[in-house]
Write an enzyme that holds these catalytic residues in place. Structure first.
Site, PDB file in Angstrom:
ATOM      1  N   GLY A   1       0.829  -1.208   0.000  1.00  0.00           N
ATOM      2  CA  GLY A   1       0.000   0.000   0.000  1.00  0.00           C
ATOM      3  C   GLY A   1       0.858   1.251   0.000  1.00  0.00           C
TER       4      GLY A   1
ATOM      5  N   HIS B   1       9.746  38.113   2.220  1.00  0.00           N
ATOM      6  CA  HIS B   1      10.885  37.630   1.428  1.00  0.00           C
ATOM      7  C   HIS B   1      12.110  37.517   2.327  1.00  0.00           C
ATOM      8  CE1 HIS B   1      13.622  37.168  -1.940  1.00  0.00           C
ATOM      9  NE2 HIS B   1      14.418  38.068  -1.357  1.00  0.00           N
TER      10      HIS B   1
HETATM   11  P1  NAD Z   1      -4.275   4.901   2.454  1.00  0.00           P
HETATM   12  O1  NAD Z   1      -5.695   4.832   2.058  1.00  0.00           O
HETATM   13  O2  NAD Z   1      -3.618   6.203   2.585  1.00  0.00           O
HETATM   14  O3  NAD Z   1      -3.390   4.080   1.420  1.00  0.00           O
HETATM   15  C1  NAD Z   1      -3.655   2.737   1.121  1.00  0.00           C
HETATM   16  C2  NAD Z   1      -3.052   2.437  -0.235  1.00  0.00           C
HETATM   17  O4  NAD Z   1      -3.063   1.044  -0.409  1.00  0.00           O
HETATM   18  C3  NAD Z   1      -3.849   3.048  -1.384  1.00  0.00           C
HETATM   19  O5  NAD Z   1      -2.971   3.768  -2.218  1.00  0.00           O
HETATM   20  C4  NAD Z   1      -4.448   1.825  -2.076  1.00  0.00           C
HETATM   21  O6  NAD Z   1      -4.577   2.008  -3.477  1.00  0.00           O
HETATM   22  C5  NAD Z   1      -3.446   0.758  -1.742  1.00  0.00           C
HETATM   23  N1  NAD Z   1      -3.959  -0.610  -1.744  1.00  0.00           N
HETATM   24  C6  NAD Z   1      -5.180  -1.037  -1.340  1.00  0.00           C
HETATM   25  N2  NAD Z   1      -5.248  -2.390  -1.427  1.00  0.00           N
HETATM   26  C7  NAD Z   1      -4.039  -2.808  -1.886  1.00  0.00           C
HETATM   27  C8  NAD Z   1      -3.476  -4.086  -2.170  1.00  0.00           C
HETATM   28  N3  NAD Z   1      -4.178  -5.217  -1.977  1.00  0.00           N
HETATM   29  N4  NAD Z   1      -2.215  -4.155  -2.633  1.00  0.00           N
HETATM   30  C9  NAD Z   1      -1.483  -3.011  -2.811  1.00  0.00           C
HETATM   31  N5  NAD Z   1      -1.968  -1.774  -2.552  1.00  0.00           N
HETATM   32  C10 NAD Z   1      -3.219  -1.679  -2.091  1.00  0.00           C
HETATM   33  O7  NAD Z   1      -4.189   4.035   3.802  1.00  0.00           O
HETATM   34  P2  NAD Z   1      -3.031   3.899   4.888  1.00  0.00           P
HETATM   35  O8  NAD Z   1      -1.735   4.361   4.345  1.00  0.00           O
HETATM   36  O9  NAD Z   1      -3.162   2.521   5.432  1.00  0.00           O
HETATM   37  O10 NAD Z   1      -3.490   4.909   5.994  1.00  0.00           O
HETATM   38  C11 NAD Z   1      -4.777   4.767   6.617  1.00  0.00           C
HETATM   39  C12 NAD Z   1      -5.381   6.114   6.871  1.00  0.00           C
HETATM   40  O11 NAD Z   1      -4.702   6.746   7.940  1.00  0.00           O
HETATM   41  C13 NAD Z   1      -5.242   7.026   5.676  1.00  0.00           C
HETATM   42  O12 NAD Z   1      -6.385   6.950   4.864  1.00  0.00           O
HETATM   43  C14 NAD Z   1      -5.120   8.373   6.279  1.00  0.00           C
HETATM   44  O13 NAD Z   1      -6.394   8.931   6.321  1.00  0.00           O
HETATM   45  C15 NAD Z   1      -4.610   8.131   7.678  1.00  0.00           C
HETATM   46  N6  NAD Z   1      -3.202   8.578   7.783  1.00  0.00           N
HETATM   47  C16 NAD Z   1      -2.935   9.894   7.571  1.00  0.00           C
HETATM   48  C17 NAD Z   1      -1.645  10.337   7.646  1.00  0.00           C
HETATM   49  C18 NAD Z   1      -1.363  11.795   7.425  1.00  0.00           C
HETATM   50  O14 NAD Z   1      -2.306  12.587   7.494  1.00  0.00           O
HETATM   51  N7  NAD Z   1      -0.128  12.193   7.179  1.00  0.00           N
HETATM   52  C19 NAD Z   1      -0.603   9.470   7.922  1.00  0.00           C
HETATM   53  C20 NAD Z   1      -0.914   8.132   8.112  1.00  0.00           C
HETATM   54  C21 NAD Z   1      -2.222   7.695   8.047  1.00  0.00           C
END
Ligand code: NAD
Ligand code: FAD
Length: 463
Positions: free
Chosen positions: A177, A442
């Site tokens: 992911g 700036h």
């Molecule tokens: P995410 O939704 O950000 O990313 C998950 C990714 O996994 C997506 O790009 C998706 O396309 C991919 N994916 C899904 N199934 C897959 C598979 N079987 N194989 C390969 N790729 C696959 O989710 P996350 O990174 O687990 O984070 C969870 C949530 O926590 C996020 O949605 C976010 O809202 C929150 N979070 C936010 C921050 C921040 O604000 N900086 C940081 C960490 C987490």
């Protein structure tokens, strides 16, 4: 007779902010939290510890790989003391979660320690005791989601919680992911010396991001050494002693391959958490995505029960949960609360950071807008050049007819801080001209925002 005006279930960013705000507005408030510390996912195992490690690992990389030397600062041998780094992270978490405890006591919010479950629409049970309230707010957050058939074992195949506390740097970390967690935690362990391979199902990393930003972001991360396998799906993970074999294949179909990993991080998203809550006893149900549906005042279909944060639809972000908690408390106290779902910034805290607010260029076009786009690279920003740190650019998407700003997307060292200006401008209904005519200090990175705004309607100056 109710024991409380409001019981909040969950002491994360949504719940604790609601509890404190409601108490400030004169209500008698309790908050049920089953963890040993307040602050929810964000403070205990999310935003805060991940940012602590991002900061520390960045310092290490700068020291170990020459950034200091570039400026004539010679450090001698640089060694990693991972135990100490993790200790400092834990200290930050403890200070911040303790801070919420202090705020609860200051505002006379009662912490009901334990897991809450509904007995009926006005009562919850916590640790064997029944508590009644005139209003109840569900802020139970989210839990890690797993890809079908792929579950963590807590040792080799892990979630973000374990990846925040590896006791040694993995040789090869495979991340499933390429979203927020995958890129942030992948960056941490790469900087500390791991080989990191990120497997992302979609054609780009962070697929919700503006396409130009995502493309440049991927290039920069690959240059830093992250291996990005986009358009690739993980079909199996087999434990092999203290390693794992990760089977991948092209998302569009094709031959499978196996990657040997010391650790596998599952980061394919999170799911709303309503486990064991007894929603049915309250007369509530979840939608097909497991979320609790609410109206603009955060009321569920049982109007004295509200819900906020990761458990309701929308992005799973701490600041969204906090603003919703604040607004819900205002409504409960008989005032008006405000959250604009169209203006919620999002930031990936890698280096450079990637930040956005509002519509991407393709979303704006799909919504029927004729758009004008202004871009400005940090390569032409004097402060970024002075700091020898010129990766990324600012992109502003504006409506061609009205010039109203529809979205802002930034890749750059200070993107997460700079996006606040864009969110404020959009909240005030700004045009790109409004931003272009605002005097920016700036030399600052923020001048790239002004220049991108100038570029929406005419040429920017410094390029
Ligand atoms: P995410 O939704 O950000 O990313 C998950 C990714 O996994 C997506 O790009 C998706 O396309 C991919 N994916 C899904 N199934 C897959 C598979 N079987 N194989 C390969 N790729 C696959 O989710 P996350 O990174 O687990 O984070 C969870 C949530 O926590 C996020 O949605 C976010 O809202 C929150 N979070 C936010 C921050 C921040 O604000 N900086 C940081 C960490 C987490
Ligand atoms: P939570 O923070 O999940 O809090 C819910 C609380 O309710 C939990 O403490 C839980 O124990 C408690 N609870 C649940 N059920 C019950 C019950 N029945 N009884 C009693 N207590 C209960 N977001 C950002 O904006 N910026 C970031 O940098 C960021 N980084 C992240 C990094 C990681 C590794 C992770 C996993 C997430 C990150 N997030 C980030 C997302 C952020 O943590 C969540 O969006 C936020 O915590 C949601 O707040 P919440 O109040 O809705 O729920």
């Amino acid at each position: 007779m109710a024991d409380f005006d409001l019981i909040v279930i969950g002491g994360g960013p949504g719940g604790y902010v609601a509890a404190i705000r409601a108490a400030q507005l004169g209500l008698n408030v309790a908050c049920a939290e089953k963890r040993d510390a307040l602050g929810g996912t964000c403070l205990n195992v999310g935003c805060i510890p991940s940012k602590a490690l991002l900061h520390a690992s960045e310092l290490y990389e700068e020291a170990a790989h020459g950034d200091y030397a570039k400026f004539g600062i010679e450090l001698g041998e640089v060694r990693l003391d991972l135990k100490r780094m993790l200790f400092e992270k834990d200290k930050a978490v403890k200070e911040l979660t303790g801070g919420i405890d202090f705020l609860f006591r200051k505002n006379k919010v009662t912490w009901l320690k334990g897991e809450a479950r509904f007995l009926d629409p006005h009562s919850v049970e916590v640790a064997g005791e029944t508590h009644r309230a005139s209003n109840i707010l569900i802020a139970t957050g989210s839990e890690v989601a797993f890809p079908p058939g792929l579950a963590p074992d807590g040792e080799v195949v892990v979630t973000s919680t374990e990846a925040l506390a590896f006791d040694r740097v993995p040789g090869h970390l495979v991340v499933v992911g390429g979203g927020y967690i995958g890129l942030e935690m992948g960056s941490v362990w790469r900087r500390l010396g791991a080989k990191v391979t990120v497997v992302e199902y979609m054609p780009t990393i962070v697929p919700a991001m503006d396409a130009e930003i995502a493309a440049e972001f991927a290039k920069i991360l690959m240059k830093q050494g992250l291996v990005l396998k986009t358009g690739t799906r993980v079909t199996a993970i087999a434990r092999n002693g203290d390693m794992a074999d990760v089977t991948v294949e092209p998302a569009a179909g094709g031959p499978a391959a196996t990657i040997a990993a010391d650790r596998v991080l599952l980061s394919v998203g999170r799911r709303p958490n309503t486990d064991g809550l007894g929603l049915d006893k309250a007369g509530l149900a979840t939608n097909a995505r497991g979320q609790i549906e609410v109206d603009r005042q955060f009321r569920t279909e049982v109007p004295h029960i509200r819900a906020v944060g990761d458990v309701i639809p929308g992005p799973m972000l701490a600041h969204k949960a906090m603003d919703e908690g604040h607004a819900a408390a205002e409504w409960i106290a008989g005032r008006s609360g405000h959250v604009n779902p169209d203006v919620i910034p999002a930031v990936v805290y890698t280096m450079p950071e990637a930040a956005s607010v509002g519509l991407t260029e393709s979303e704006a076009r799909a919504a029927g807008h004729e758009v004008r786009v202004g871009k400005f690279p940090f390569l032409a920003n004097s402060r970024a050049k002075t700091n020898r740190d010129t990766a990324g650019f600012v992109k502003i998407v504006a409506d061609a007819a009205s010039d109203r700003v529809l979205g802002v997307h930034i890749l750059g060292r200070l993107a997460g801080t700079m996006i606040a200006q864009a969110a404020q401008a959009m909240e005030f209904g700004a045009s790109s001209e409004d931003i272009a005519l605002t005097c920016h200090a700036h030399p600052t990175h923020a001048e790239a925002m002004k220049e991108a705004a100038l570029a929406v309607r005419g040429p920017a100056v410094h390029i």
